[in-house]
Design a protein around this motif. Sequence first.
Motif, short mmCIF file in Angstrom:
data_model
loop_
_atom_site.label_atom_id
_atom_site.label_comp_id
_atom_site.label_asym_id
_atom_site.label_seq_id
_atom_site.Cartn_x
_atom_site.Cartn_y
_atom_site.Cartn_z
N PHE A 55 45.35 0.02 55.47
CA PHE A 55 45.01 1.34 56.00
C PHE A 55 43.60 1.72 55.61
O PHE A 55 43.13 1.36 54.52
CB PHE A 55 45.98 2.39 55.46
CG PHE A 55 47.41 2.15 55.83
CD1 PHE A 55 48.00 2.85 56.87
CD2 PHE A 55 48.17 1.22 55.14
CE1 PHE A 55 49.32 2.62 57.21
CE2 PHE A 55 49.49 0.98 55.47
CZ PHE A 55 50.07 1.69 56.52
N SER A 56 42.92 2.48 56.47
CA SER A 56 41.61 3.02 56.17
C SER A 56 41.47 4.34 56.94
O SER A 56 42.35 4.69 57.73
CB SER A 56 40.50 2.05 56.58
OG SER A 56 40.46 1.93 58.00
N TRP A 57 40.35 5.03 56.71
CA TRP A 57 40.14 6.29 57.44
C TRP A 57 40.05 6.02 58.93
O TRP A 57 40.50 6.85 59.74
CB TRP A 57 38.87 6.99 56.94
CG TRP A 57 38.96 7.33 55.48
CD1 TRP A 57 38.17 6.83 54.47
CD2 TRP A 57 39.89 8.20 54.84
NE1 TRP A 57 38.56 7.33 53.26
CE2 TRP A 57 39.61 8.19 53.46
CE3 TRP A 57 40.94 8.99 55.30
CZ2 TRP A 57 40.34 8.93 52.54
CZ3 TRP A 57 41.66 9.73 54.37
CH2 TRP A 57 41.36 9.69 53.03
N ASP A 58 39.50 4.88 59.32
CA ASP A 58 39.40 4.52 60.74
C ASP A 58 40.73 4.07 61.33
O ASP A 58 40.89 4.07 62.55
CB ASP A 58 38.38 3.40 60.94
CG ASP A 58 36.96 3.84 60.63
OD1 ASP A 58 36.68 5.06 60.69
OD2 ASP A 58 36.14 2.96 60.31
N HIS A 59 41.65 3.66 60.47
CA HIS A 59 42.96 3.15 60.91
C HIS A 59 44.07 3.81 60.08
O HIS A 59 44.74 3.14 59.29
CB HIS A 59 43.00 1.63 60.77
CG HIS A 59 41.90 0.94 61.51
ND1 HIS A 59 41.90 0.82 62.88
CD2 HIS A 59 40.74 0.38 61.08
CE1 HIS A 59 40.79 0.19 63.25
NE2 HIS A 59 40.08 -0.08 62.18
N PRO A 60 44.28 5.12 60.27
CA PRO A 60 45.26 5.84 59.44
C PRO A 60 46.71 5.39 59.66
O PRO A 60 47.55 5.62 58.80
CB PRO A 60 45.06 7.30 59.84
CG PRO A 60 44.47 7.25 61.21
CD PRO A 60 43.63 6.00 61.24
N ASP A 61 46.99 4.75 60.80
CA ASP A 61 48.34 4.23 61.05
C ASP A 61 48.49 2.80 60.57
O ASP A 61 49.56 2.21 60.71
CB ASP A 61 48.68 4.34 62.53
CG ASP A 61 48.76 5.78 62.99
OD1 ASP A 61 49.23 6.64 62.21
OD2 ASP A 61 48.35 6.05 64.13
N GLY A 62 47.42 2.24 60.04
CA GLY A 62 47.47 0.90 59.46
C GLY A 62 47.24 -0.21 60.46
O GLY A 62 47.43 -0.05 61.66
N ILE A 63 46.80 -1.34 59.93
CA ILE A 63 46.64 -2.58 60.69
C ILE A 63 47.60 -3.59 60.09
O ILE A 63 47.58 -3.83 58.88
CB ILE A 63 45.20 -3.11 60.59
CG1 ILE A 63 44.22 -2.14 61.24
CG2 ILE A 63 45.09 -4.49 61.22
CD1 ILE A 63 42.77 -2.51 61.03
N PHE A 64 48.46 -4.17 60.93
CA PHE A 64 49.33 -5.25 60.47
C PHE A 64 48.44 -6.47 60.25
O PHE A 64 47.79 -6.96 61.17
CB PHE A 64 50.41 -5.55 61.50
CG PHE A 64 51.15 -6.83 61.22
CD1 PHE A 64 51.95 -6.95 60.10
CD2 PHE A 64 51.03 -7.91 62.08
CE1 PHE A 64 52.62 -8.13 59.83
CE2 PHE A 64 51.70 -9.09 61.82
CZ PHE A 64 52.49 -9.20 60.70
N TRP A 65 48.38 -6.95 58.99
CA TRP A 65 47.49 -8.05 58.66
C TRP A 65 48.18 -9.40 58.77
O TRP A 65 47.58 -10.40 59.07
CB TRP A 65 46.93 -7.88 57.24
CG TRP A 65 45.61 -8.56 57.13
CD1 TRP A 65 45.38 -9.89 56.88
CD2 TRP A 65 44.35 -7.97 57.31
NE1 TRP A 65 44.04 -10.15 56.89
CE2 TRP A 65 43.38 -8.97 57.15
CE3 TRP A 65 43.91 -6.66 57.58
CZ2 TRP A 65 42.02 -8.73 57.26
CZ3 TRP A 65 42.57 -6.43 57.68
CH2 TRP A 65 41.65 -7.46 57.52
N GLY A 66 49.47 -9.43 58.48
CA GLY A 66 50.20 -10.68 58.54
C GLY A 66 51.30 -10.71 57.50
O GLY A 66 51.63 -9.69 56.90
N THR A 67 51.85 -11.89 57.30
CA THR A 67 52.90 -12.08 56.30
C THR A 67 52.57 -13.29 55.45
O THR A 67 51.75 -14.13 55.84
CB THR A 67 54.28 -12.29 56.96
OG1 THR A 67 54.25 -13.48 57.74
CG2 THR A 67 54.69 -11.11 57.83
#
Length: 117
Positions: free
Chosen positions: A91-103
């Motif tokens: 998560f970041s200020w630009d992506h408040p809903d989060g980015i799925f990075w992987g597993t």
Amino acid sequence: MEYIYPGRDNTIDVILKAENDDGDLVAQELESVNKIRITIGDIVIEGETYNDWPIKWSVLESGPTGKVIMLLGKNDPTPDPGLYDARVDVFSWDHPDGIFWGTFPVTVETPPVEPTE
């Protein structure tokens, strides 16, 4: 394969990478990150400050490292022993809903039996 040892101080260190314009996987800059969430089974573990446990990440002026260090054996609750795919969301200020990075695969070991005196 990574391992979680319940009650222990072992860490899991990973490098978050993504493809650049040339298609090469490169370490990512984590300076704008304000939260990393790891989900193991139904257990959610969050780090909201880059320099504090249970999840730390590298913020360096010398360039992107993508390094994330997780201390997951001390989490309460700890996932039940077994094999899991740990999910990483960033998560970041630009992506408040989060980015799925992987597993990544992780084994939660059986908690050790402490010797009695």
